[in-house]
Design a protein around this motif. Structure first.
Motif, PDB file in Angstrom:
ATOM      1  N   TYR A  80     -15.031 -25.761   8.691  1.00  0.00           N
ATOM      2  CA  TYR A  80     -15.864 -26.307   9.753  1.00  0.00           C
ATOM      3  C   TYR A  80     -15.224 -25.978  11.096  1.00  0.00           C
ATOM      4  O   TYR A  80     -14.071 -25.541  11.172  1.00  0.00           O
ATOM      5  N   THR A  81     -16.002 -26.176  12.158  1.00  0.00           N
ATOM      6  CA  THR A  81     -15.504 -25.976  13.508  1.00  0.00           C
ATOM      7  C   THR A  81     -15.080 -27.322  14.064  1.00  0.00           C
ATOM      8  O   THR A  81     -15.907 -28.220  14.192  1.00  0.00           O
ATOM      9  N   PRO A  82     -13.811 -27.512  14.341  1.00  0.00           N
ATOM     10  CA  PRO A  82     -13.371 -28.806  14.887  1.00  0.00           C
ATOM     11  C   PRO A  82     -14.123 -29.148  16.166  1.00  0.00           C
ATOM     12  O   PRO A  82     -14.481 -28.254  16.932  1.00  0.00           O
ATOM     13  N   PRO A  83     -14.408 -30.406  16.422  1.00  0.00           N
ATOM     14  CA  PRO A  83     -15.134 -30.812  17.636  1.00  0.00           C
ATOM     15  C   PRO A  83     -14.436 -30.338  18.900  1.00  0.00           C
ATOM     16  O   PRO A  83     -13.210 -30.315  18.989  1.00  0.00           O
ATOM     17  N   GLY A  84     -15.268 -29.926  19.869  1.00  0.00           N
ATOM     18  CA  GLY A  84     -14.729 -29.525  21.161  1.00  0.00           C
ATOM     19  C   GLY A  84     -14.334 -28.080  21.261  1.00  0.00           C
ATOM     20  O   GLY A  84     -13.872 -27.633  22.306  1.00  0.00           O
TER      21      GLY A  84
END
Length: 447
Positions: A80-84
């Protein structure tokens, strides 16, 4: 009108849908973080190539072709793409889960899997042939929630260094391996752990105090070589949150404490079968507000306290006290426990007659407003005597599981299925038959 409304709604949502589509495309185009990719490569390199079947998940991890794990590996990982970081041109996809199929992989577990995947939330290598010691000196990442290494061949001590106060671990499965040494006391630092499964290893020594594990609900340490006081020997050894304690086939000793039982108000399952628990089974076990399954077979219990209210408030569904050294009359309170359906009192030293309430419960075909029938009543291997209650003589084979074999019941002919098996004891080995017929036994309300 409805068609027009849906049309205008689609027009209004079009910019949002386009934005989401662009974000998904951008995320799919992001590469795997180099450190994560290196950790996955180390994991595959640590597995013997001969143990990787061509159809398996790990066989599809093709690093030689330069394939990107998050973008191209078809199984075994989730990213996944980490937030931010979604709008950054230098963003990466991060590995959040590794779950290998049980294909028989044989190898070791490299330290990089613990140390170099800071976003890993779940790691499962269950049902393979990983072996050797777990990496020491490397604490589990705070992000890790589930660690499942069950059903492998890991050996050596469970490293205490894995467990730290900042751990987010919620489920730990180390069962069915070859771990040895003591259960590390540092496990008590895992305040968020809900399940701890260490069964079927070679762990020895005492079980540490786990009372500080405020979230622990399920504990299984069966089939080890643990010793010392049982988990129910005193208050504070287990947390109030515990629901199930299974510690079969160890060498725990001491007594079951009434105070310890009272402190565990939510306890539903207690299984200490096959230990060296001794002394008295306290009445608190029968008056407990939640306890449903109580299994203390093959121990050294000597007596049973009567339920304080005659058993009427008991929540027990199953009671196993077989294979102890219990003596005296059969506990009459069991016949009044409303939910009790399975009773095992075999292989003890009980004497006297069979209470009428037992016979009524096992012969009943349907539940009443007061209780459910006994589906299982195991009384073989005692010194019971006297006449068979009339209700038992009417019992049909297949209606319930019942055994009265190997007692002192000369009027228990083998034509009754529940008298079959080991023959009745010789008269010379049987004590004088003293049956006590209580008036209240005959006042049991029939449906």
């Amino acid at each position: 009108m409805a068609t027009v409304s849906r049309f205008h709604l689609r027009l209004a949502l079009l910019p949002l849908l386009l934005l989401l589509a662009l974000r998904r495309t951008a995320a799919a185009a992001l590469p795997t973080f180099p450190g994560d990719k290196a950790a996955l490569a180390a994991l595959k390199s640590a597995v013997a190539a001969s143990s990787i079947p061509p159809y398996s998940c790990l066989a599809s991890w093709d690093f030689a072709a330069g394939r990107d794990p998050c973008a191209a590996f078809p199984c075994g990982i989730r990213c996944y793409t980490p937030p931010g970081t979604a709008n950054s041109s230098s963003s990466y996809l991060r590995v959040m889960a590794v779950a290998l199929d049980p294909a028989g992989y044989s190898g070791s577990l490299p330290a990089a899997v613990f140390s170099s995947l800071p976003f890993l939330a779940s790691l499962s290598l269950a049902g393979n042939r990983f072996h050797g010691a777990l990496p020491g000196g490397v604490p589990l990442q705070p992000s890790l929630r589930v660690l499942d290494l069950s059903g492998n061949a890991f050996s050596g001590a469970i490293p205490a260094s894995l467990f730290a106060a900042n751990s987010g671990l919620q489920e730990l499965y180390l069962s069915r391996n070859a771990f040895s040494g003591e259960v590390p006391p540092q496990l008590a630092l895992l305040g968020g752990l809900t399940r701890l499964e260490l069964q079927q290893n070679g762990l020895a020594g005492p079980l540490p105090r786990l009372g500080a594990m405020r979230s622990l609900s399920h504990l299984d340490v069966s089939a080890n070589a643990l010793s010392g006081s049982s988990p129910l020997a005193a208050p504070g050894l287990l947390p109030p949150s515990i629901l199930s304690v299974v510690a079969r086939n160890n060498s725990f000793s001491g007594q079951v404490s009434a105070a310890a039982l009272a402190a565990l108000t939510d306890l539903r399952v207690l299984d200490l079968t096959g230990n060296a628990v001794s002394g008295v089974l306290p009445a608190a076990a029968f008056a407990h507000p939640s306890l449903q399954q109580l299994r203390l077979g093959s121990n050294r219990l000597e007596s049973v306290e009567d339920a304080p209210d005659g058993g009427a408030s008991s929540q027990l569904v199953e009671l196993d006290l077989s294979g102890n050294v219990l003596a005296g009359k059969l506990p009459g309170c069991l016949g009044a426990m409303p939910r009790l359906a399975a009773v095992a009192l075999d292989r003890n030293r009980f004497t006297g007659g069979i209470p009428d309430r037992y016979a009524v419960r096992v012969a009943a075909e349907e539940a009443t407003e007061q209780w459910v029938p006994f589906a299982r009543l195991m009384l073989q291997g005692n010194y019971l005597c006297g006449a068979l209650p009339s209700q038992l003589r009417q019992l049909k084979e297949g209606s319930a599981v019942v055994s009265l074999a190997d007692n002192c019941l000369p009027r228990c002919p083998r034509k009754f299925f529940f008298c079959q098996g080991a023959p009745q004891k010789d008269h010379a080995t049987c004590p004088k038959c003293e049956t006590l017929v209580r008036h209240q036994e005959n006042l049991l309300q029939m449906p």
